[in-house]
Design an enzyme around this catalytic site. Structure first.
Site, PDB file in Angstrom:
ATOM      1  N   GLU A  41     -32.864 -14.797  -0.360  1.00 27.01           N
ATOM      2  CA  GLU A  41     -31.994 -15.949  -0.632  1.00 27.01           C
ATOM      3  C   GLU A  41     -32.771 -17.264  -0.633  1.00 27.01           C
ATOM      4  OE1 GLU A  41     -27.627 -15.358   1.017  1.00 27.01           O
ATOM      5  OE2 GLU A  41     -29.105 -14.967   2.593  1.00 27.01           O
ATOM      6  N   TYR A  60     -14.796 -41.044  -8.382  1.00 25.02           N
ATOM      7  CA  TYR A  60     -14.972 -39.620  -8.103  1.00 25.02           C
ATOM      8  C   TYR A  60     -16.216 -39.049  -8.758  1.00 25.02           C
ATOM      9  CZ  TYR A  60     -11.896 -39.495 -12.244  1.00 25.02           C
ATOM     10  OH  TYR A  60     -11.321 -39.717 -13.461  1.00 25.02           O
ATOM     11  N   ILE A  92     -23.822 -21.811   4.925  1.00 20.84           N
ATOM     12  CA  ILE A  92     -22.897 -22.647   4.165  1.00 20.84           C
ATOM     13  C   ILE A  92     -22.055 -23.504   5.105  1.00 20.84           C
ATOM     14  CG2 ILE A  92     -22.889 -21.229   2.083  1.00 20.84           C
ATOM     15  CD1 ILE A  92     -20.224 -20.012   2.968  1.00 20.84           C
ATOM     16  N   GLU A  93     -21.863 -23.046   6.334  1.00 20.64           N
ATOM     17  CA  GLU A  93     -21.137 -23.844   7.322  1.00 20.64           C
ATOM     18  C   GLU A  93     -21.874 -25.156   7.601  1.00 20.64           C
ATOM     19  OE1 GLU A  93     -20.259 -19.476   8.354  1.00 20.64           O
ATOM     20  OE2 GLU A  93     -21.932 -20.633   7.556  1.00 20.64           O
ATOM     21  N   LYS A 104     -19.493 -19.501  -2.144  1.00 19.03           N
ATOM     22  CA  LYS A 104     -20.741 -18.842  -2.549  1.00 19.03           C
ATOM     23  C   LYS A 104     -20.315 -17.572  -3.293  1.00 19.03           C
ATOM     24  CE  LYS A 104     -25.161 -17.635  -0.352  1.00 19.03           C
ATOM     25  NZ  LYS A 104     -25.833 -17.457   0.954  1.00 19.03           N
TER      26      LYS A 104
END
Length: 119
Positions: A21, A53, A72-73, A99
């Site tokens: 990864e 935005y 990812i946290e 993901k």
């Protein structure tokens, strides 16, 4: 309080705990819900009175592409803190970080974080 939604924003990031990864950037998708007072913009119809935005989306993409987080946290938490810091008129941010290409037998893996102060 009103909301702005940015949905399915795509970015590529080096994210993950396994060696494979860490070799190639992976596709991430972001769903962002922003609470802010948009009443002045609604009355004035002036872009200067609202949140940009496109700038928010650009900031998220840039941070994700530069990221070296494993989880990812961690990335989601960092992104929410960054949004709240860079755009102080935002009251609350909810961010879902997906993901989608990580598990062969699942359509998606995601985390969702929410931070801020309800006005």
């Amino acid at each position: 309080m009103q909301k702005i939604y940015i949905e399915q924003l795509e970015a590529y990031s080096l994210i993950g705990v396994y060696d494979w990864e860490r070799e190639n950037k992976q596709r991430l998708l972001f769903d962002i819900e922003i609470e802010a007072d948009l009443s002045i913009a609604a009355q004035s119809d002036n872009v200067e009175d609202t949140l940009n935005y496109a700038q928010i989306a650009s900031a998220v993409i840039h941070a994700a592409e530069q990221s070296k987080f494993k989880l990812i946290e961690s990335l989601a938490n960092y992104l929410i803190d960054s949004i709240l810091e860079q755009f102080p008129s935002i009251s609350v941010v909810k961010l879902k970080l997906s993901k989608p290409d990580i598990l062969a037998n699942a359509k998606n893996v995601a985390v969702e974080f929410c931070k801020g102060q309800v006005g």
